[in-house]
Design a protein around this motif. Sequence first.
Motif, PDB file in Angstrom:
ATOM      1  N   LEU A 211      37.447  27.103  32.372  1.00 54.08           N
ATOM      2  CA  LEU A 211      37.859  25.733  32.069  1.00 54.08           C
ATOM      3  C   LEU A 211      39.385  25.653  32.063  1.00 54.08           C
ATOM      4  CD1 LEU A 211      35.457  24.631  29.194  1.00 54.08           C
ATOM      5  CD2 LEU A 211      35.204  24.279  31.653  1.00 54.08           C
ATOM      6  N   SER A 212      39.893  24.467  32.351  1.00 50.57           N
ATOM      7  CA  SER A 212      41.330  24.239  32.220  1.00 50.57           C
ATOM      8  C   SER A 212      41.666  23.960  30.765  1.00 50.57           C
ATOM      9  CB  SER A 212      41.755  23.051  33.081  1.00 50.57           C
ATOM     10  OG  SER A 212      41.220  21.847  32.550  1.00 50.57           O
ATOM     11  N   ALA A 213      42.951  24.025  30.451  1.00 49.95           N
ATOM     12  CA  ALA A 213      43.385  23.709  29.086  1.00 49.95           C
ATOM     13  C   ALA A 213      42.992  22.288  28.709  1.00 49.95           C
ATOM     14  CB  ALA A 213      44.897  23.893  28.973  1.00 49.95           C
ATOM     15  N   GLN A 214      43.119  21.358  29.649  1.00 53.56           N
ATOM     16  CA  GLN A 214      42.752  19.972  29.377  1.00 53.56           C
ATOM     17  C   GLN A 214      41.260  19.840  29.071  1.00 53.56           C
ATOM     18  OE1 GLN A 214      43.287  17.161  32.611  1.00 53.56           O
ATOM     19  NE2 GLN A 214      43.753  15.528  31.158  1.00 53.56           N
ATOM     20  N   GLU A 215      40.433  20.526  29.846  1.00 50.33           N
ATOM     21  CA  GLU A 215      38.984  20.454  29.610  1.00 50.33           C
ATOM     22  C   GLU A 215      38.614  21.032  28.250  1.00 50.33           C
ATOM     23  OE1 GLU A 215      37.188  20.782  34.148  1.00 50.33           O
ATOM     24  OE2 GLU A 215      37.931  22.600  33.156  1.00 50.33           O
ATOM     25  N   ILE A 216      39.292  22.090  27.850  1.00 48.07           N
ATOM     26  CA  ILE A 216      39.018  22.696  26.544  1.00 48.07           C
ATOM     27  C   ILE A 216      39.423  21.761  25.413  1.00 48.07           C
ATOM     28  CG2 ILE A 216      39.809  24.519  24.973  1.00 48.07           C
ATOM     29  CD1 ILE A 216      39.735  26.395  27.424  1.00 48.07           C
ATOM     30  N   LEU A 217      40.602  21.158  25.531  1.00 43.19           N
ATOM     31  CA  LEU A 217      41.060  20.251  24.482  1.00 43.19           C
ATOM     32  C   LEU A 217      40.174  19.016  24.386  1.00 43.19           C
ATOM     33  CD1 LEU A 217      44.916  20.563  25.033  1.00 43.19           C
ATOM     34  CD2 LEU A 217      43.605  21.419  23.084  1.00 43.19           C
ATOM     35  N   LEU A 218      39.746  18.481  25.519  1.00 46.72           N
ATOM     36  CA  LEU A 218      38.852  17.322  25.498  1.00 46.72           C
ATOM     37  C   LEU A 218      37.495  17.694  24.909  1.00 46.72           C
ATOM     38  CD1 LEU A 218      39.692  15.647  28.931  1.00 46.72           C
ATOM     39  CD2 LEU A 218      40.361  14.881  26.634  1.00 46.72           C
ATOM     40  N   LEU A 219      37.048  18.927  25.163  1.00 46.43           N
ATOM     41  CA  LEU A 219      35.799  19.398  24.552  1.00 46.43           C
ATOM     42  C   LEU A 219      35.926  19.441  23.036  1.00 46.43           C
ATOM     43  CD1 LEU A 219      32.956  20.677  24.738  1.00 46.43           C
ATOM     44  CD2 LEU A 219      34.090  22.901  25.018  1.00 46.43           C
ATOM     45  N   PHE A 220      37.055  19.961  22.553  1.00 54.32           N
ATOM     46  CA  PHE A 220      37.279  20.005  21.102  1.00 54.32           C
ATOM     47  C   PHE A 220      37.330  18.596  20.516  1.00 54.32           C
ATOM     48  CE2 PHE A 220      39.656  24.339  21.340  1.00 54.32           C
ATOM     49  CZ  PHE A 220      38.431  24.981  21.503  1.00 54.32           C
ATOM     50  N   ILE A 221      37.965  17.692  21.234  1.00 56.08           N
ATOM     51  CA  ILE A 221      38.049  16.310  20.756  1.00 56.08           C
ATOM     52  C   ILE A 221      36.661  15.684  20.645  1.00 56.08           C
ATOM     53  CG2 ILE A 221      38.776  13.982  21.474  1.00 56.08           C
ATOM     54  CD1 ILE A 221      41.386  15.287  22.484  1.00 56.08           C
ATOM     55  N   GLN A 222      35.800  15.949  21.626  1.00 55.16           N
ATOM     56  CA  GLN A 222      34.439  15.406  21.608  1.00 55.16           C
ATOM     57  C   GLN A 222      33.619  15.957  20.451  1.00 55.16           C
ATOM     58  OE1 GLN A 222      32.890  16.232  25.501  1.00 55.16           O
ATOM     59  NE2 GLN A 222      34.412  14.944  26.529  1.00 55.16           N
TER      60      GLN A 222
END
Length: 291
Positions: free
Chosen positions: A89-100
Amino acid sequence: MIEINQLSKMYPGGKGIKDLSFEVKQGEIFGFLGPNGAGKTTTIRILMGFLRPDSGAAKIRGRDTWQERTGLKRIIGYLPGELHFFDRLSAQEILLLFIQMHGNHSKLKENYKKLIKRFDLDIRQPVWKMSKGMKQKLGLISAFMLNAEILLLDEPTSGLDPLMQKVFIDLVLEEKEKGTTVLMSSHQFSEIEKTCGRVGMIREGELLTVEDIAQLKQIKRQTFDIRTKNEEAAQYLRQSGLHILHEEGLSFRIETSGNLNVLWRVLAETQIEEFHQQPLELEETFMQYYH
């Protein structure tokens, strides 16, 4: 806010923590100092509810960290000492996953965008391409973006360059202004000194002391290498009352602790050719304190 009472957790081979007791007040930044293997990470993992203690209790806001480990994670921002992300995953995908995984998505997205800019992180890269320092930035962003009441940070500046360490220190001080409670383990005396009000010192699983940072500064020793221009200046240095560890010709190694005003006064009246401050190793400070 954080209460640890006679907490013990032992591993095969005798490593672990033994009868730890201390507390962290609401809105306090508390430093947790100790060498590798001292028990810092074990203590933090118990607070996160990842480990069950053998005896004693760990509580956050009066709630047992093992019995209520799921609910307590809603109010904690956590940075582990060893970071493991989904590599593809990209850093953005990981952060968005955490946000969700948390509520208030719009607020968290606003937070993480600000933090990305401050840490200067390229969020398009997949994790497997990231350096240790970039992964550390990603971990810090994921912990700070949650607006958590409590931050548990395990070796937070590991792998960061000096500029990013400064960004981290500024963020911690901003959290202090907001009233966030922070427990931070570290080897870095400088970051503890700049951010914490109190520190707990641990060695071989046992808490040696909890001290106000102002008291700890009084026992911090520093070493300086000095070369005088001539023998007259060298003789003045010998008679100054400073603690000379080593002398060779016109070269001196001097040790001081606490207030440096005496050193500066002597140097101002001495002809100096070279002056170097030796880096202070935290383990050195520990040993001085233990003695």
